[in-house]
Write an enzyme that holds these catalytic residues in place. Structure first.
Site, mmCIF file in Angstrom:
data_model
loop_
_atom_site.group_PDB
_atom_site.id
_atom_site.type_symbol
_atom_site.label_atom_id
_atom_site.label_comp_id
_atom_site.label_asym_id
_atom_site.label_seq_id
_atom_site.Cartn_x
_atom_site.Cartn_y
_atom_site.Cartn_z
ATOM 1 N N LYS A 165 0.843 -1.203 0.000
ATOM 2 C CA LYS A 165 0.000 0.000 0.000
ATOM 3 C C LYS A 165 0.876 1.249 0.000
ATOM 4 C CE LYS A 165 -3.642 -2.628 2.168
ATOM 5 N NZ LYS A 165 -4.316 -3.097 3.376
ATOM 6 N N GLN A 171 -4.664 -1.721 9.697
ATOM 7 C CA GLN A 171 -4.463 -3.022 9.047
ATOM 8 C C GLN A 171 -5.013 -4.158 9.916
ATOM 9 O OE1 GLN A 171 -3.203 -3.613 5.889
ATOM 10 N NE2 GLN A 171 -3.781 -5.735 6.291
ATOM 11 N N ASP A 204 -11.093 2.294 3.956
ATOM 12 C CA ASP A 204 -11.357 0.856 3.853
ATOM 13 C C ASP A 204 -12.846 0.586 3.642
ATOM 14 O OD1 ASP A 204 -9.287 -0.939 3.842
ATOM 15 O OD2 ASP A 204 -9.015 -0.955 6.022
#
Ligand code: NDP
Length: 292
Positions: free
Chosen positions: A53, A97, A120
């Site tokens: 990422k 994460q 997200d």
């Protein structure tokens, strides 16, 4: 029949190319899109994902802040980290994460992220909009990446029967909502660990999206001739023939390529799309601050 490759790398490159102009326009307006990635603990796979990422941000000229906390960090420390990131006006996206260490309540922490920075797409406000059929919130990256991949390949979804294997909050459930949304118009069946005779459901489907986390579960005799098969799964399986002793496998057996019309590879299918959609959400969040 030999399946055409649903090439996530190629599609992600197109998405990234389109983002470059939007990022340039943000910068002209004095806004540099900025993503913060919070990782807690030392799960090796999570570090690999976070590095990909961060590399994508570097490729595109998106600023990234990478915050690492030790596995024995307290939930309160993560809470305070999220709150301080929420307060930064020059930061547009926050990603925590997954998975978090077992002593933390992952959902409660996701709930703390400011919905406009929830790149997200897991915040209840964003998922709630999706349930309402509104596509103007942040959409979860993996399922929206699958949708982009289908559309890029010109795959028709209207009136098709789709089976989604898995009903998780981050993949299966939002995937089924996106496939059944107005304008996409597939007729969707969601299968999970308690579903009876998943094989027959798959056998009748025009489109199968496998997001289970069981290596090569979907086998050729599960698949109708000419079906479209998207493999979301990422599984590590032992493989003595490899120097490192393991290989990556999807949820779909590679021989399904002999039956399907389209099949996404693992790796190189849905993975790159997930990252591309994260980049798109971050740019979108940055654009929205200019409209606010
Ligand atoms: P979860 O473990 O959260 O969910 C798995 C789902 O599969 C659950 O809904 C479970 O059912 C269902 N399931 C389990 N066994 C069966 C079965 N035999 N038949 C049908 N359904 C079953 O996983 P995620 O959704 O987070 O991830 C799924 C896979 O996708 C994993 O391999 C993960 O690594 C991968 N992934 C890949 C991404 C990418 O970018 N390519 C991103 C995110 C995930 P139940 O609800 O009943 O337990």
């Amino acid at each position: 029949m030999v399946a055409q490759r649903l090439d996530g790398k190629a599609c992600a490159a197109v998405v990234e190319e389109e983002l470059l102009d939007r990022i340039k326009a943000c910068k002209v307006n004095g806004v540099v899109p900025h993503l913060a990635v919070v990782i807690v603990g030392d799960d090796p796979a999570s570090h690999v994902y976070v590095n990909s990422k961060v590399r994508a941000c570097e490729r595109l000229g998106i600023l990234s802040t990478h915050i690492e906390l030790p596995s024995d960090a307290s939930e309160q420390q993560v809470r305070e980290t999220i709150q301080s990131l929420n307060a930064k006006s020059d930061l547009h996206g926050i990603l925590v994460q997954s998975p978090l260490p077992k002593h933390m309540d992952e959902e409660a922490l996701t709930d703390l992220i400011e919905p406009s920075k929830d790149v997200d797409g897991f915040h209840p406000q964003n998922l709630g909009r999706l349930v309402q059929g509104r596509m103007d919130g942040m959409l979860p990256c993996t399922p929206s990446g699958v949708m982009r991949l289908l559309s890029w390949a010109g795959i028709e979804t209207k009136g098709k029967s789709a089976v989604v294997l898995g009903r998780s909050r981050i993949v299966g459930m939002p995937q089924s909502l996106l496939l059944g949304a107005k304008g996409v118009d597939a007729t969707v069946t969601v299968a999970h660990s308690r579903t009876k005779d998943t094989q027959s459901l798959c056998k009748d489907a025009d489109i199968i999206i496998a997001a289970v986390g069981r290596a090569e579960m979907v086998r050729p005799d599960w698949v109708k001739e000419g079906a479209v098969v998207v493999d979301v799964g990422i599984n590590r399986v032992d493989d003595e023939s490899r120097e490192r002793g393991w290989r990556l496998a999807g949820d779909v057996h590679p021989d399904v390529a002999q039956k399907a019309s389209w099949l996404s590879p693992v790796p190189g299918g849905v993975g790159p799309m997930t990252i591309a959609m994260l980049m798109e959400n971050t740019v979108r969040a940055a654009e929205q601050t200019q409209r606010a």
